[in-house]
Design an enzyme around this catalytic site. Structure first.
Site, mmCIF file in Angstrom:
data_model
loop_
_atom_site.group_PDB
_atom_site.id
_atom_site.type_symbol
_atom_site.label_atom_id
_atom_site.label_comp_id
_atom_site.label_asym_id
_atom_site.label_seq_id
_atom_site.Cartn_x
_atom_site.Cartn_y
_atom_site.Cartn_z
ATOM 1 N N HIS A 78 0.714 -1.253 -0.073
ATOM 2 C CA HIS A 78 0.179 0.212 0.044
ATOM 3 C C HIS A 78 0.835 1.172 -0.212
ATOM 4 O O HIS A 78 1.818 1.128 0.446
ATOM 5 C CB HIS A 78 -0.878 -0.030 1.306
ATOM 6 C CG HIS A 78 -2.011 -0.882 1.034
ATOM 7 N ND1 HIS A 78 -2.964 -0.413 0.233
ATOM 8 C CD2 HIS A 78 -2.447 -1.839 1.767
ATOM 9 C CE1 HIS A 78 -4.119 -1.432 0.292
ATOM 10 N NE2 HIS A 78 -3.768 -2.040 1.498
ATOM 11 N N CYS A 133 0.115 2.862 -4.835
ATOM 12 C CA CYS A 133 -0.549 4.228 -4.936
ATOM 13 C C CYS A 133 -1.685 4.442 -5.548
ATOM 14 O O CYS A 133 -2.518 3.398 -5.862
ATOM 15 C CB CYS A 133 0.369 5.415 -5.187
ATOM 16 S SG CYS A 133 1.422 5.712 -3.795
#
Length: 263
Positions: A78, A133
């Site tokens: 993440h 992202c």
């Protein structure tokens, strides 16, 4: 001259509802491919990839590198952001990677990554490949290998890891892609998406992977010896597509982009 790589893959994010599926496969796939190409590879998977361990591993590789060495860092997991406190971000946000222990130790900020990378000695070449992202809209690339209904954005919402009393006001623009690399010399960033986009965790032929990682490795294996621009252009034959609305990015000097891949 030596070639060393660190491949990080984090599926497991304890205390959040944001576990992923393809990141460990990404790290294993990068490790296997880079090993065939002459790299000495270290891996950090899930619980191994704490914030302190990531910083320590990056610092150790950089501090022992010499003129002519190539260092390659791959990150699959993440991405997130925090409000910028130093005033160096035009969008008012510091972009960040999410370590395994983000819930207790916080994210690894682009400012912190930049300090580590800038400590590299003269002639040390750094390549960062970040499959994390943000989300876009252009429709074009091929989707022959893609499984249906398996996509998830690799973005960690602040509300899932930041204490409620520290959350910033809602409504600001999405953060930029994390880099921290030097804009001149031989350093390069290959990123899975634009500043305002998400990179996707998905599945190909029944196996979880990051979309960017899958196509980066697919095109790398199909290419004859080529430079980074040629590799990047090959990846763009696949991304963005109708279901994978992410636009890969390359950052670095024109000279660096013409270097032979992993030379």
């Amino acid at each position: 001259m030596s070639k060393k790589a660190l491949c990080i893959g984090i599926n497991d994010y304890p205390g959040t509802a944001n576990d992923l599926k393809g990141c460990v496969n990404d790290a294993n796939d990068w490790s296997a491919e880079l090993g065939k190409r002459g790299f000495t590879v270290a891996k950090m998977l899930d619980g191994q990839a704490t914030k302190a361990a990531m910083i320590s591993a990056i610092r150790d590789l950089i501090s022992t590198a010499h003129n002519g060495d190539t260092l390659l860092f791959t990150y699959s997991g993440h991405g997130t952001w925090v409000p910028d406190s130093s005033g160096d971000e035009p969008d008012g946000r510091d972009e960040a990677l999410c370590p395994y222990d983000i819930g207790t130790k916080g994210p690894l900020l682009d400012d912190e990554i930049g300090i580590l990378f800038r400590s590299a000695g003269t002639g040390v070449r750094i390549l960062l490949i970040s499959d994390s992202c943000h989300s876009g809209s252009v429709i074009r690339g091929r989707e022959d290998d893609l499984d249906v209904g398996k996509t998830r954005a690799r973005f960690m919402p602040l509300s899932d890891w930041m204490p409620k009393d520290e959350l910033p006001p809602a409504g600001a623009a999405a953060p930029r892609v994390v880099s921290g690399i030097r804009r001149t010399g031989g350093d390069l960033l290959l990123a899975g998406c634009k500043d305002t986009e998400y990179s996707y965790d998905t599945s190909f032929q029944g196996r979880p992977n990051g979309a960017f990682t899958y196509y980066a490795l697919k095109t790398l294996r199909e290419l004859k010896p080529a430079n980074y621009d040629a590799w990047f252009n090959a990846i763009r034959q696949y991304l963005p597509s109708s279901r994978l609305t992410q636009t890969p990015q390359i950052m670095g000097s024109a000279t660096a982009r013409r270097f032979a891949v992993f030379a």
